[in-house]
Scaffold this motif. Structure first.
Motif, PDB file in Angstrom:
ATOM      1  N   ALA A  46     -19.592  36.744  89.826  1.00  0.00           N
ATOM      2  CA  ALA A  46     -19.741  38.320  89.748  1.00  0.00           C
ATOM      3  C   ALA A  46     -19.264  38.747  88.457  1.00  0.00           C
ATOM      4  N   GLU A  47     -20.003  39.609  87.767  1.00  0.00           N
ATOM      5  CA  GLU A  47     -19.679  40.149  86.520  1.00  0.00           C
ATOM      6  C   GLU A  47     -19.961  41.593  86.295  1.00  0.00           C
ATOM      7  N   VAL A  48     -19.289  42.582  85.370  1.00  0.00           N
ATOM      8  CA  VAL A  48     -19.749  43.621  85.068  1.00  0.00           C
ATOM      9  C   VAL A  48     -19.848  43.645  83.470  1.00  0.00           C
ATOM     10  N   ASP A  49     -20.417  44.416  82.962  1.00  0.00           N
ATOM     11  CA  ASP A  49     -20.845  44.385  81.389  1.00  0.00           C
ATOM     12  C   ASP A  49     -21.238  45.932  81.075  1.00  0.00           C
ATOM     13  N   ALA A  50     -21.083  46.054  79.631  1.00  0.00           N
ATOM     14  CA  ALA A  50     -21.310  47.360  78.934  1.00  0.00           C
ATOM     15  C   ALA A  50     -21.910  46.919  77.629  1.00  0.00           C
ATOM     16  N   THR A  51     -22.862  47.800  77.098  1.00  0.00           N
ATOM     17  CA  THR A  51     -23.196  47.525  75.764  1.00  0.00           C
ATOM     18  C   THR A  51     -23.265  49.032  75.196  1.00  0.00           C
ATOM     19  N   GLN A  71     -11.319  26.572  93.556  1.00  0.00           N
ATOM     20  CA  GLN A  71     -10.739  27.123  92.349  1.00  0.00           C
ATOM     21  C   GLN A  71     -11.506  28.366  92.137  1.00  0.00           C
ATOM     22  N   HIS A  72     -10.525  29.344  91.512  1.00  0.00           N
ATOM     23  CA  HIS A  72     -10.885  30.864  91.063  1.00  0.00           C
ATOM     24  C   HIS A  72     -10.931  30.877  89.499  1.00  0.00           C
ATOM     25  N   PHE A  73     -11.983  31.348  89.062  1.00  0.00           N
ATOM     26  CA  PHE A  73     -12.148  31.645  87.699  1.00  0.00           C
ATOM     27  C   PHE A  73     -12.228  33.191  87.464  1.00  0.00           C
ATOM     28  N   GLU A  74     -11.417  33.270  86.148  1.00  0.00           N
ATOM     29  CA  GLU A  74     -11.658  34.866  85.466  1.00  0.00           C
ATOM     30  C   GLU A  74     -11.878  34.661  84.103  1.00  0.00           C
ATOM     31  N   TYR A  75     -12.784  35.468  83.472  1.00  0.00           N
ATOM     32  CA  TYR A  75     -13.524  35.284  82.370  1.00  0.00           C
ATOM     33  C   TYR A  75     -13.680  36.862  81.642  1.00  0.00           C
ATOM     34  N   PHE A  76     -13.481  36.681  80.330  1.00  0.00           N
ATOM     35  CA  PHE A  76     -13.879  37.881  79.549  1.00  0.00           C
ATOM     36  C   PHE A  76     -14.453  37.598  78.069  1.00  0.00           C
ATOM     37  N   GLN A  77     -15.453  38.076  77.805  1.00  0.00           N
ATOM     38  CA  GLN A  77     -16.347  38.331  76.637  1.00  0.00           C
ATOM     39  C   GLN A  77     -16.440  39.381  75.759  1.00  0.00           C
ATOM     40  N   PHE A  78     -16.500  39.286  74.387  1.00  0.00           N
ATOM     41  CA  PHE A  78     -16.792  40.408  73.708  1.00  0.00           C
ATOM     42  C   PHE A  78     -17.589  39.974  72.500  1.00  0.00           C
ATOM     43  N   GLU A  79     -18.421  40.813  71.937  1.00  0.00           N
ATOM     44  CA  GLU A  79     -19.065  40.869  70.918  1.00  0.00           C
ATOM     45  C   GLU A  79     -19.432  41.966  70.076  1.00  0.00           C
ATOM     46  N   ALA A  80     -19.461  42.032  68.835  1.00  0.00           N
ATOM     47  CA  ALA A  80     -19.753  42.980  67.849  1.00  0.00           C
ATOM     48  C   ALA A  80     -20.780  42.579  66.837  1.00  0.00           C
ATOM     49  N   VAL A  85     -24.542  50.016  81.196  1.00  0.00           N
ATOM     50  CA  VAL A  85     -23.686  49.376  81.823  1.00  0.00           C
ATOM     51  C   VAL A  85     -24.494  48.599  83.149  1.00  0.00           C
ATOM     52  N   SER A  86     -23.870  47.453  83.479  1.00  0.00           N
ATOM     53  CA  SER A  86     -24.689  46.607  84.324  1.00  0.00           C
ATOM     54  C   SER A  86     -23.572  45.814  85.265  1.00  0.00           C
ATOM     55  N   ALA A  87     -23.854  45.327  86.536  1.00  0.00           N
ATOM     56  CA  ALA A  87     -23.196  44.514  87.292  1.00  0.00           C
ATOM     57  C   ALA A  87     -24.248  43.464  87.757  1.00  0.00           C
ATOM     58  N   SER A  88     -23.805  42.343  88.088  1.00  0.00           N
ATOM     59  CA  SER A  88     -24.393  41.207  88.579  1.00  0.00           C
ATOM     60  C   SER A  88     -23.653  40.283  89.404  1.00  0.00           C
ATOM     61  N   GLY A  89     -24.538  39.630  90.449  1.00  0.00           N
ATOM     62  CA  GLY A  89     -23.706  38.498  91.188  1.00  0.00           C
ATOM     63  C   GLY A  89     -24.673  37.559  91.489  1.00  0.00           C
TER      64      GLY A  89
END
Length: 207
Positions: A82-87, A115-124, A39-43
């Protein structure tokens, strides 16, 4: 973890005030929960950009960069992310997911263009043999009041004009063949749909 700090270009007229006024920052922290789960977080922030000298940011977002969307009286712009992700990995594949938020601002005296953005990504990704593998990716992006986000659409239509995209979704199906450790042949098919702030559908883009 890592931290990157970059000052803006030094002005020949005001070298010291420009140097310390606004810095670009990138911070990322990661943690291995188990041997299989990371898991990780970035800004990130672009810092305050002088729009005439730096019309676009170096942050790649939505297949483009951040640009000033204010009036002719707007002289600076900036973005924060800002983002959080997990693998999660297993012996012949992995899944990865990320969710994030971003904010755009400028100094337009005539209007608040925040402007405020929200995003989500998924990969398999799954290997079927030592040579062949398949992959699936999905991503979605929403902007509260719309922004010039081209995606895989035409830059001269959806980034360089006044049209603003409010929602964008993309799904990609692909695969590859590992010829040898140094060479991989890949193929992918992407379908993207998007909606403008006017409510009009941008139509489907294929790659």
């Amino acid at each position: 973890f890592f931290l990157f700090v970059q000052p803006p270009p030094i002005s020949t007229l005001f070298p010291y005030t420009t140097l310390f006024r606004s810095k670009a920052l990138t911070l990322r922290v990661g943690f291995d929960v188990t041997p299989a789960l990371h898991v990780s977080a970035s800004g990130m922030r672009t810092g305050e950009l002088a729009s005439a000298r730096e019309p676009v940011s170096e942050v790649w977002f939505g297949n483009a960069v951040f640009r000033n969307i204010g009036s002719a009286y707007s002289t600076t712009h900036e973005a924060d992310l800002a983002e959080v992700d997990a693998t999660y990995r297993w012996h012949n594949g992995h899944v990865w997911a990320a969710a994030g938020r971003a904010r755009y601002r400028d100094n337009d005296p005539l209007a608040d263009n925040t402007q405020h953005f929200e995003y989500f990504q998924f990969e398999a990704v799954q290997s079927f043999t030592r040579e062949f593998y398949g992959a699936l990716r999905f991503s979605t992006l929403r902007v509260d009041h719309g922004y010039p986000v081209p995606g895989i659409g035409a830059l001269n239509t959806y980034f360089q004009t006044a049209l603003r995209t409010k929602e964008l979704q993309r799904i990609t199906v692909g695969g590859g063949y590992r010829v040898n450790p140094s060479l991989v042949m890949k193929f992918a098919y992407s379908l993207e749909t998007a909606t403008l702030t006017t409510g009009d559908d941008r139509g489907s883009s294929l790659v």
